[in-house]
Write an enzyme that holds these catalytic residues in place. Sequence first.
Site, PDB file in Angstrom:
ATOM      1  N   GLU A 163     -44.515  74.366 -20.389  1.00 50.29           N
ATOM      2  CA  GLU A 163     -45.491  73.737 -19.671  1.00 50.29           C
ATOM      3  C   GLU A 163     -46.898  74.652 -19.811  1.00 50.29           C
ATOM      4  OE1 GLU A 163     -44.830  73.280 -15.530  1.00 50.29           O
ATOM      5  OE2 GLU A 163     -43.668  71.432 -15.983  1.00 50.29           O
ATOM      6  N   GLU A 354     -37.524  68.247 -17.125  1.00 53.32           N
ATOM      7  CA  GLU A 354     -37.699  68.379 -15.643  1.00 53.32           C
ATOM      8  C   GLU A 354     -38.118  67.084 -15.058  1.00 53.32           C
ATOM      9  OE1 GLU A 354     -40.330  71.176 -14.232  1.00 53.32           O
ATOM     10  OE2 GLU A 354     -39.825  72.844 -15.885  1.00 53.32           O
TER      11      GLU A 354
END
Length: 465
Positions: A163, A354
Amino acid sequence: MKFPENFVWGAATSSYQIEGAAFLEGGGRSVWDMLGRQPGKILNGDTGRVACDHYHRYKHDVELMSAIGLQAYRFSISWPRIFPDGVGTVNQQGLDFYSHLVDELLGKNIEPWITLFHWDYPYELYCRGGWLNRDSADWFADYTALIVDKLSDRVSQWITLNEPQCFISLGHLDGIHAPGLKMGFSEVLLAGHNALRAHGKAVQVIRANSRTKPFISAAQANKISIPVSDHPDDAEAARQHMFSVTEKKLFSNSWFSDPMILGSYPEQGIELFEEYMPKNYQDDLWTIHQNLDYFATNIYSGVHVRTTENKGYEVIEEQELPVTAMGWPVTPEALYWGPKLIHERYQLPVVVTENGMAVDDVVDNDKVIDKERIDFLYKYLSEFSRAIDEGVPTYGYFIWSLMDNFEWAEGYSKRFGIVHVDYETQHRILKYSAHWYKALIANHGASKTADITAEPVNKQSTEVV
Ligand code: IFM
């Protein structure tokens, strides 16, 4: 819902969020240790100093994974545990920890998926400019080379960065994550650009040195644009919105993945950021643009979008949606539209690295009946299955998170795990969602229900050793 036979079912964590023992046995400091010392930066003054004490309890945690039937475990490596100064002298004990963890996982038939960087940047390198320093890409490549040398005989799944949207935007622009900076936009873009260069160099290092055939990606934080209706114009509006760059922010679905996968920054962003772009950024695109094996996406929620009269798009202000304990809207269709739009643009298989929710779980008589989480997982996975059914190639899904952990600026106040952790005693309890997930994995995802009365896994396996 239905999933392909060879589909991989996993759960994910990250080093700083679970390991603890940060400075033991030669480990160095990270920027999160630095932020933790600044009053008011982390809720309740929490730190990752002990976290879930996974560093000492990893064998038991792997037993729990095995009891759940996980086929893969995504975890990250703490860069400062390996290189206390970020570069130079290696901390052998730190390296051995991960080697033992990998052996333990393989011994239980759980495939290790390694994330090389999940935000615990070495403090000593931060003091040398961190991601602003052009050398940061080489520092990361050197660290990657060491890990690949040590583990690639047994590991073939690699995620370079987790991320970049978060550690660059939240860490360098908004200042709410480590290193807690609120920099000018040119510096933010430069930090992001160097992180992209680091990704590119790491991919090259893995491909050149891996002893087994590597599978490589970078995990993106994607907030999904969901069309408000079935009308094709709304779908088109969502498609446009999903990859647009219209604000001086880097929480973007295209800013990081376009250069990695398509070889250029999104045009709209280049125009908007023109005066802030790093000098000669074009010369680095060939480094950043490396073959990836799949698109790793972290998806939690989306926004609803509709078309406008002139065939543009408009985001709908949501009032009524249920929200998670993080306050994030529950939008299961994000796991349909996300993989679909991502695959359309990048033409890669999509792996959800995720997905999950924070719940204010209650422990009652050593049980956690987290019906809300099961409902969430069931609904999101049903949507993912619909996308797969319609032809989106994929080969895996990872719940965030295996266990409750340190949720960054929120400290320990938010619980994402399917395993409950009592931070005082380190007692673990498999929540009902873990039992549900076990049944789902055993059925290859062929569940028709979010029923929580699934047979609980062996009680013994939930006890702390
Ligand atoms: O806990 C984080 C994780 O570290 C990165 N992705 C989002 C999760 C929930 O906020």
